[in-house]
Enzyme design. Structure first.
Site, mmCIF file in Angstrom:
data_model
loop_
_atom_site.group_PDB
_atom_site.id
_atom_site.type_symbol
_atom_site.label_atom_id
_atom_site.label_comp_id
_atom_site.label_asym_id
_atom_site.label_seq_id
_atom_site.Cartn_x
_atom_site.Cartn_y
_atom_site.Cartn_z
ATOM 1 N N TYR A 143 0.853 -1.184 0.000
ATOM 2 C CA TYR A 143 0.000 0.000 0.000
ATOM 3 C C TYR A 143 0.887 1.233 0.000
ATOM 4 O O TYR A 143 1.859 1.303 0.751
ATOM 5 C CB TYR A 143 -0.896 -0.004 1.243
ATOM 6 C CG TYR A 143 -1.746 1.232 1.412
ATOM 7 C CD1 TYR A 143 -2.821 1.481 0.553
ATOM 8 C CD2 TYR A 143 -1.499 2.137 2.444
ATOM 9 C CE1 TYR A 143 -3.612 2.618 0.719
ATOM 10 C CE2 TYR A 143 -2.292 3.271 2.617
ATOM 11 C CZ TYR A 143 -3.343 3.503 1.751
ATOM 12 O OH TYR A 143 -4.126 4.618 1.925
ATOM 13 N N ASP A 238 9.351 2.716 -0.557
ATOM 14 C CA ASP A 238 8.333 3.341 0.271
ATOM 15 C C ASP A 238 8.608 2.916 1.714
ATOM 16 O O ASP A 238 8.188 1.839 2.146
ATOM 17 C CB ASP A 238 6.935 2.921 -0.188
ATOM 18 C CG ASP A 238 5.849 3.576 0.657
ATOM 19 O OD1 ASP A 238 6.190 4.189 1.694
ATOM 20 O OD2 ASP A 238 4.668 3.464 0.287
ATOM 21 N N LYS A 266 4.795 8.842 8.656
ATOM 22 C CA LYS A 266 4.559 8.257 9.981
ATOM 23 C C LYS A 266 5.568 8.728 11.039
ATOM 24 O O LYS A 266 5.410 9.814 11.586
ATOM 25 C CB LYS A 266 4.471 6.738 9.849
ATOM 26 C CG LYS A 266 3.308 6.367 8.908
ATOM 27 C CD LYS A 266 2.737 4.992 9.023
ATOM 28 C CE LYS A 266 1.400 4.923 8.298
ATOM 29 N NZ LYS A 266 1.384 4.168 7.070
HETATM 30 C C1 LIG Z 1 0.644 4.653 5.737
HETATM 31 C C2 LIG Z 1 1.369 4.410 4.454
HETATM 32 C C3 LIG Z 1 1.283 5.285 3.366
HETATM 33 C C4 LIG Z 1 0.329 6.438 3.349
HETATM 34 O O1 LIG Z 1 0.606 7.367 4.319
HETATM 35 P P1 LIG Z 1 -0.588 8.386 4.777
HETATM 36 O O2 LIG Z 1 0.111 9.302 5.707
HETATM 37 O O3 LIG Z 1 -1.633 7.530 5.395
HETATM 38 O O4 LIG Z 1 -1.066 9.050 3.543
HETATM 39 C C5 LIG Z 1 2.089 5.054 2.277
HETATM 40 N N1 LIG Z 1 2.914 4.003 2.234
HETATM 41 C C6 LIG Z 1 3.010 3.117 3.240
HETATM 42 C C7 LIG Z 1 3.963 1.984 3.144
HETATM 43 C C8 LIG Z 1 2.213 3.277 4.370
HETATM 44 O O5 LIG Z 1 2.261 2.367 5.349
#
Ligand SMILES: *Cc1c(COP(=O)(O)O)cnc(C)c1O
Length: 428
Positions: A143, A238, A266
């Site tokens: 994701y 990511d 995060k």
């Molecule tokens: C949480 C997450 C996102 C999205 O971040 P948001 O701050 O919720 O938009 C993107 N990539 C990964 C791997 C994530 O866990």
């Protein structure tokens, strides 16, 4: 009893779609109503009815220091007294950029944004601009936020082109996204043989955390590095979850891989909205105003959010932090495995540092397909019983549990004891 949670939920349903501002919070996957929270304290959450829980969601990852950490709260307080936003540069942004760079050697320049979604969206735009190519490879079950072109599911038959995973996304926006199985070398090789000259980059969670925790197979990330280099495509890590969680240099530090671009989020916001993307100077220099690739944000680099991030990272760079986190997470893993052994249950525990998933399946979980063999009905019952006994887990089988530095021996031991009771009850 959660009477007030229930009342707030009823009210929320009238004003907010599904009563929540992010879908997973509704607890539908575990056939429950959401719990409304009043406050957090270290490893604990307290709901609006006064119930206390040991928290393994930790706001889905950001709260690696636990809730309401003294240094983070102080930095937010002092920053906010000076004003909430200027729409102009501040010195804190420079400090955060420098601190992140000092931890991630692959990042020579970095741009702050407001969320992980913005980070991945911008990184992909940049990769396409830099390579002058359109196609992006992503992996099933990974994701990257709710970016239109990355919200894809696998097409039928041999087609690897993504089809929209949500109404409202035109097919034209997902036709350039190739959706391949994680940890599958052959499929990637095939995709590059066929479309190599058109592929702008691969975006990957180096340790997957959004289908439950799944580690890369030995050599998988090296393979991604080599094949992207061979075809002139970019490798985008990511690390929105893994950055500053797996270690001070994220998953790239652990595995010794240098991606071209990295997305963060995060933890770097310490519980406030911050995301970032960064990488090689040569690529990042294309970002406006240094280059032509447009990307902007009214609140980007917000002084309060950046202060919370800085305070968090300053705690994390202290010696011994990650060793402590590893030890306590290892204790949780070992404890769960012992429980499974005692009760003769064949379930799987996947762990990478302080992220962990207990999968209700006998199969080794190595990709989205094997994750889906989990018994989600069983997980739902497990989640509900854990909640009743004061343990708040992510309300879905396909999420990571997060351990924080506020989780001590006492909390871990209590959690293991309750897991034993619950699993025993469920399998009598
Ligand atoms: C949480 C997450 C996102 C999205 O971040 P948001 O701050 O919720 O938009 C993107 N990539 C990964 C791997 C994530 O866990």
């Amino acid at each position: 009893m959660r009477i007030r949670s229930k009342l707030f939920y009823e009210r929320a349903l009238n004003s907010i779609p599904g009563g929540v501002n992010s879908p997973v919070r509704a607890c539908k996957a575990v056939k429950s109503d959401p719990v409304f929270f009043e406050k957090g304290e270290g490893a604990y959450l307290i709901d609006v009815d006064g119930n206390r829980y040991i928290d393994y969601v930790c706001s889905w990852g950001p709260l690696i220091l636990g809730h309401a950490h003294q240094e983070v709260i102080a930095s937010v307080y002092f920053a906010s007294k000076k004003g909430t936003s200027f729409g102009a540069p501040t010195w804190q942004e420079v400090e955060l950029a420098e601190l992140i760079k000092s931890c991630f050697p692959s990042i020579e320049k970095i741009r702050l944004v407001n969320s992980g979604t913005e980070a991945t969206m911008s990184a992909i735009r940049l990769a396409r601009a830099y390579t002058k190519r359109k196609k992006i490879i992503k992996f099933e079950g990974c994701y990257h936020g709710h970016v239109d072109s990355l919200l894809v599911k696998a097409g039928s038959g041999l087609a690897t082109f993504g089809i929209p995973a949500s109404p409202g996304i035109p097919e034209e926006l997902t036709t350039h996204t190739l959706n391949l199985p994680f940890n599958n070398f052959e499929e990637i090789e095939k995709a590059f043989k066929e479309y190599g000259e058109e592929i702008a980059g691969i975006i990957v969670e180096p340790i997957a955390g959004n289908m439950g925790v799944i580690l890369p197979k030995k050599g998988f990330l090296e393979f991604l590095r080599e094949i992207t280099q061979k075809y002139g495509a970019l490798l985008i890590f990511d690390e929105v979850i893994t950055g500053f969680r797996i270690g001070i240099s994220g998953a790239q530090g652990k595995f010794g891989i240098t991606p071209d671009l990295t997305c963060l989020g995060k933890i770097i916001g310490g519980g406030l909205p911050v995301g970032a993307y960064g990488g090689k100077s040569e690529i990042m220099s294309l970002v406006a105003p240094e280059g032509p690739v447009y990307q902007a944000g009214t609140l980007s680099g917000n002084p309060i959010a950046v202060s919370a991030g800085l305070a968090t990272l300053k705690e994390l760079i202290k010696p011994g932090t990650y060793e402590k986190l590893e030890a306590i997470s290892q204790k949780l893993e070992n404890g769960i495995k012992e429980v499974l052994k005692k009760l003769k249950l064949p379930y799987q525990v996947n762990r990478a540092g302080s992220m962990l998933t207990l999968f209700f399946t006998e199969k080794e979980v190595i990709d989205f397909k094997t994750a889906l063999t989990s018994d989600t009905e069983k997980f739902a019952i497990f989640w509900q019983k854990m909640l009743e006994k004061g343990i708040y887990l992510p309300p879905s089988q396909f999420e990571a549990w997060f351990v924080s530095l506020a989780h001590g021996e006492k909390e871990i031991e209590k959690t293991i004891k309750i897991i034993y009771e619950v699993l025993k009850e469920m399998h009598q």
